[in-house]
Motif scaffolding. Structure first.
Motif, PDB file in Angstrom:
ATOM      1  N   ASN A 251      43.437  40.676  41.301  1.00 17.14           N
ATOM      2  CA  ASN A 251      43.009  42.075  41.335  1.00 17.14           C
ATOM      3  C   ASN A 251      44.059  42.961  42.004  1.00 17.14           C
ATOM      4  OD1 ASN A 251      40.558  41.727  40.012  1.00 17.14           O
ATOM      5  ND2 ASN A 251      39.417  41.352  41.893  1.00 17.14           N
ATOM      6  N   LEU A 252      44.626  42.489  43.118  1.00 17.66           N
ATOM      7  CA  LEU A 252      45.642  43.272  43.823  1.00 17.66           C
ATOM      8  C   LEU A 252      46.883  43.470  42.950  1.00 17.66           C
ATOM      9  CD1 LEU A 252      45.365  41.700  47.399  1.00 17.66           C
ATOM     10  CD2 LEU A 252      44.523  43.933  46.649  1.00 17.66           C
ATOM     11  N   VAL A 253      47.305  42.399  42.267  1.00  8.69           N
ATOM     12  CA  VAL A 253      48.480  42.494  41.398  1.00  8.69           C
ATOM     13  C   VAL A 253      48.197  43.376  40.188  1.00  8.69           C
ATOM     14  CG1 VAL A 253      50.006  41.179  39.865  1.00  8.69           C
ATOM     15  CG2 VAL A 253      49.459  40.300  42.135  1.00  8.69           C
ATOM     16  N   LEU A 254      47.004  43.231  39.605  1.00  4.19           N
ATOM     17  CA  LEU A 254      46.649  44.018  38.425  1.00  4.19           C
ATOM     18  C   LEU A 254      46.539  45.498  38.746  1.00  4.19           C
ATOM     19  CD1 LEU A 254      44.015  41.603  36.842  1.00  4.19           C
ATOM     20  CD2 LEU A 254      46.266  42.165  35.914  1.00  4.19           C
ATOM     21  N   VAL A 255      45.939  45.822  39.885  1.00  2.00           N
ATOM     22  CA  VAL A 255      45.837  47.232  40.291  1.00  2.00           C
ATOM     23  C   VAL A 255      47.229  47.831  40.454  1.00  2.00           C
ATOM     24  CG1 VAL A 255      45.192  48.749  42.199  1.00  2.00           C
ATOM     25  CG2 VAL A 255      43.561  47.072  41.350  1.00  2.00           C
ATOM     26  N   ARG A 256      48.127  47.043  41.018  1.00  3.86           N
ATOM     27  CA  ARG A 256      49.484  47.533  41.292  1.00  3.86           C
ATOM     28  C   ARG A 256      50.312  47.672  40.023  1.00  3.86           C
ATOM     29  NH1 ARG A 256      52.549  43.578  44.952  1.00  3.86           N
ATOM     30  NH2 ARG A 256      50.791  44.123  46.306  1.00  3.86           N
ATOM     31  N   HIS A 257      50.216  46.699  39.115  1.00  3.46           N
ATOM     32  CA  HIS A 257      51.126  46.642  37.968  1.00  3.46           C
ATOM     33  C   HIS A 257      50.525  47.176  36.661  1.00  3.46           C
ATOM     34  CE1 HIS A 257      54.395  44.409  39.922  1.00  3.46           C
ATOM     35  NE2 HIS A 257      53.460  43.703  40.534  1.00  3.46           N
ATOM     36  N   ILE A 258      49.204  47.078  36.496  1.00  5.37           N
ATOM     37  CA  ILE A 258      48.600  47.430  35.204  1.00  5.37           C
ATOM     38  C   ILE A 258      47.575  48.550  35.329  1.00  5.37           C
ATOM     39  CG2 ILE A 258      47.239  46.536  33.257  1.00  5.37           C
ATOM     40  CD1 ILE A 258      48.535  43.825  33.709  1.00  5.37           C
ATOM     41  N   GLY A 259      46.736  48.530  36.371  1.00  4.26           N
ATOM     42  CA  GLY A 259      45.739  49.572  36.550  1.00  4.26           C
ATOM     43  C   GLY A 259      44.322  49.104  36.261  1.00  4.26           C
ATOM     44  N   ASP A 260      43.394  50.066  36.146  1.00  9.78           N
ATOM     45  CA  ASP A 260      41.972  49.750  35.978  1.00  9.78           C
ATOM     46  C   ASP A 260      41.701  48.879  34.757  1.00  9.78           C
ATOM     47  OD1 ASP A 260      41.500  51.198  38.219  1.00  9.78           O
ATOM     48  OD2 ASP A 260      40.436  52.856  37.245  1.00  9.78           O
ATOM     49  N   ILE A 261      42.449  49.087  33.673  1.00 10.11           N
ATOM     50  CA  ILE A 261      42.193  48.301  32.465  1.00 10.11           C
ATOM     51  C   ILE A 261      42.488  46.819  32.706  1.00 10.11           C
ATOM     52  CG2 ILE A 261      44.519  48.603  31.485  1.00 10.11           C
ATOM     53  CD1 ILE A 261      43.192  48.746  28.737  1.00 10.11           C
ATOM     54  N   GLY A 262      43.461  46.540  33.552  1.00 14.85           N
ATOM     55  CA  GLY A 262      43.761  45.157  33.883  1.00 14.85           C
ATOM     56  C   GLY A 262      42.643  44.509  34.682  1.00 14.85           C
ATOM     57  N   VAL A 263      42.081  45.263  35.654  1.00 16.37           N
ATOM     58  CA  VAL A 263      40.962  44.756  36.458  1.00 16.37           C
ATOM     59  C   VAL A 263      39.742  44.510  35.588  1.00 16.37           C
ATOM     60  CG1 VAL A 263      39.385  45.276  38.366  1.00 16.37           C
ATOM     61  CG2 VAL A 263      41.801  45.882  38.550  1.00 16.37           C
ATOM     62  N   ASN A 264      39.442  45.461  34.703  1.00 12.01           N
ATOM     63  CA  ASN A 264      38.276  45.316  33.830  1.00 12.01           C
ATOM     64  C   ASN A 264      38.453  44.158  32.848  1.00 12.01           C
ATOM     65  OD1 ASN A 264      36.947  47.468  35.035  1.00 12.01           O
ATOM     66  ND2 ASN A 264      37.754  48.977  33.588  1.00 12.01           N
ATOM     67  N   ALA A 265      39.668  44.000  32.314  1.00 14.01           N
ATOM     68  CA  ALA A 265      39.920  42.887  31.393  1.00 14.01           C
ATOM     69  C   ALA A 265      39.787  41.549  32.113  1.00 14.01           C
ATOM     70  CB  ALA A 265      41.315  43.018  30.782  1.00 14.01           C
ATOM     71  N   PHE A 266      40.314  41.489  33.334  1.00 13.05           N
ATOM     72  CA  PHE A 266      40.225  40.246  34.084  1.00 13.05           C
ATOM     73  C   PHE A 266      38.780  39.913  34.457  1.00 13.05           C
ATOM     74  CE2 PHE A 266      40.754  37.809  38.160  1.00 13.05           C
ATOM     75  CZ  PHE A 266      41.204  36.645  37.560  1.00 13.05           C
ATOM     76  N   SER A 267      37.946  40.935  34.623  1.00 11.41           N
ATOM     77  CA  SER A 267      36.530  40.674  34.914  1.00 11.41           C
ATOM     78  C   SER A 267      35.878  39.945  33.744  1.00 11.41           C
ATOM     79  CB  SER A 267      35.786  41.983  35.216  1.00 11.41           C
ATOM     80  OG  SER A 267      35.638  42.780  34.054  1.00 11.41           O
ATOM     81  N   ILE A 268      36.226  40.329  32.509  1.00 15.88           N
ATOM     82  CA  ILE A 268      35.670  39.647  31.332  1.00 15.88           C
ATOM     83  C   ILE A 268      36.235  38.230  31.236  1.00 15.88           C
ATOM     84  CG2 ILE A 268      35.530  39.689  28.810  1.00 15.88           C
ATOM     85  CD1 ILE A 268      35.663  42.741  28.953  1.00 15.88           C
ATOM     86  N   ILE A 269      37.541  38.084  31.451  1.00 14.80           N
ATOM     87  CA  ILE A 269      38.161  36.761  31.423  1.00 14.80           C
ATOM     88  C   ILE A 269      37.523  35.861  32.476  1.00 14.80           C
ATOM     89  CG2 ILE A 269      40.311  35.507  31.874  1.00 14.80           C
ATOM     90  CD1 ILE A 269      41.809  37.845  30.602  1.00 14.80           C
ATOM     91  N   SER A 270      37.191  36.425  33.636  1.00 17.56           N
ATOM     92  CA  SER A 270      36.578  35.639  34.708  1.00 17.56           C
ATOM     93  C   SER A 270      35.210  35.123  34.300  1.00 17.56           C
ATOM     94  CB  SER A 270      36.462  36.489  35.984  1.00 17.56           C
ATOM     95  OG  SER A 270      37.736  36.840  36.479  1.00 17.56           O
TER      96      SER A 270
END
Length: 437
Positions: A251-270
């Motif tokens: 989450n920390l890396v995604l927020v820094r490098h990709i943004g909210d869409i990365g966090v939301n995508a990772f939530s589905i992958i999780s």
């Protein structure tokens, strides 16, 4: 003997896998209803809370796995009194942990969510979910403890029934408390808590009616046995930390490098990953009583048979999951109700993450085999590496060197690195054969 082994696999592994999958379906069902009833940001908020939820589960595993490992070995030696002593020590310790965690979540839910990285869009939603989740930690914890010991006490089918009933109750509760009664994330947390309480009520009569060898009774804690339970449970407890630590770092890396869409995508992958993990953990937990009883009886042939069968089951299962995601990954992701942009991004990145399931499944089985046969030191090394050290280091390091795209591959890369160490430790521990203590 071969028929007995197969019967034991059917009796213990299949019900435990069903129970484990049912338990993780709590999370998946929450995700589906939240995605459709609350929205994509609701999924992101839940993802930010997951490290706390997984830490709670890890601490539950400390006493549950530590206790059931000792109980299985003592039952294998026909030491019923010693098994009951370990049982009550573990339950007492687990209940104390549940009380402390419940209090922390109820009174400090806001600061905890801030610490987990929630802010702006996600903070209020995450704090609401964590508060209501914490309200039910005590009955949920008791359910976890008693299910683990019920499985070792000869009733894995009852545990499976309890898990399935709880899952069905959670599905109904999510629907009721998100759509007809629009409580949002609060409703999802309450539905999960009530369904886990229902599972507790199904398993509890096994002890109250004295249907097995284990009995609920008052006991005076002995420091030596407390230390032994912690030592035996520490490998699996550390293993459980792999998910929250990885999630937090991702989450920390995604927020820094990709943004909210990365966090939301990772939530589905999780959510998808949680199903896969349930299969692997279910195999390991189902084999744990068989490992322990075979070790207690000093039956090396049975130990090797169950271990090799477990590796085969996990490898085949993880490969099948990867193949399935390649075929219907888009349809699976669409279940969570994400917007089109998030959905497309998730489907694109899923395969980059999912190959790591194959490697992880082998690490989980090797660890279960080691901690079930009094090789806690080796299991602790494996799980510290994959849960705390190698995973966090590579998640932060690789994107900094190779760019944000590799972040989705870090899961498989760190599991592969740890597998090399796990195989070396396993072979070294058995260089002179299995040592029975």
């Amino acid at each position: 003997m071969s028929n007995t082994r197969v019967k034991n696999l059917i009796k213990y592994v299949i019900p435990t896998m069903l129970s484990s999958v049912s338990f993780f379906l709590f999370t998946i069902v929450d995700g589906i209803f939240i995605g459709h009833g609350v929205g994509t940001n609701g999924l992101g908020a839940i993802n930010l809370v997951m490290p706390f939820v997984m830490i709670v589960n890890a601490l539950f595993m400390l006493t549950t796995i530590g206790g059931v490992t000792i109980v299985a070995i003592r039952l294998g030696r026909s030491d019923t009194e010693g098994a009951n002593q370990a049982f009550m020590h573990a339950v007492t310790m687990g209940l104390a942990i549940a009380v402390l965690l419940s209090a922390a979540g109820v009174f400090f839910h806001g600061p905890i969510c801030t610490l987990l990285g929630a802010s702006g869009t996600f903070l209020e939603m995450a704090a609401e979910y964590l508060f209501w989740y914490a309200v039910f930690i005590i009955p949920s914890g008791l359910s976890t403890f008693l299910q683990g010991f019920c499985r070792n006490d000869g009733s894995p089918l009852l545990v499976s029934i309890g898990g399935i009933v709880g899952t069905l109750g959670n599905i109904f509760g999510d629907w009721l408390l998100i759509f007809p009664i629009p409580w949002g994330l609060k409703g999802a947390a309450i539905a999960t808590g009530l369904s886990q309480t229902a599972t507790l009520l199904i398993v509890l009569p096994h002890y109250l009616l004295k249907k097995g060898s284990l009995r609920l009774h008052c006991t005076r804690l002995q420091s030596s046995l407390v230390k032994k339970i912690i030592l035996r449970g520490l490998p699996e407890s550390i293993s459980q930390l792999a998910t929250p630590v990885t999630t937090l770092c991702m989450n920390l890396v995604l927020v820094r490098h990709i943004g909210d869409i990365g966090v939301n995508a990772f939530s589905i992958i999780s959510y998808v990953a949680s199903f896969s993990i349930a299969v692997f953990l279910g195999t390991g937990e189902g084999l744990q009583p068989l490992f322990g009883q075979s070790y207690g009886a000093k039956n090396g042939k049975n130990l090797k048979f169950y271990f090799h069968t477990g590796l085969l089951i996990n490898f085949a299962g993880s490969a099948a999951i990867n193949a399935l995601l390649m075929c219907i990954g888009g349809s699976v992701c669409a279940l969570f109700g994400a917007d089109r942009e998030t959905l497309d991004f998730t489907v694109h990145t899923m395969s980059s993450y999912a190959w790591g399931f194959i490697v992880m499944s082998l690490n989980v089985m090797i660890s279960a085999y080691l901690y079930s046969t009094k090789r806690s030191r080796q299991a602790i090394i494996i799980n510290v590496l994959r849960s705390l050290v190698v995973n966090s280091a590579l998640i932060f390091l690789l994107p900094a060197i190779f760019g944000s795209g590799i972040v989705w591959h870090t899961f498989g890369i760190y599991e592969a690195a740890v597998l090399v160490v796990a195989i070396a430790l396993l072979k070294h521990s058995e260089r002179d054969g299995i040592i029975y203590e």
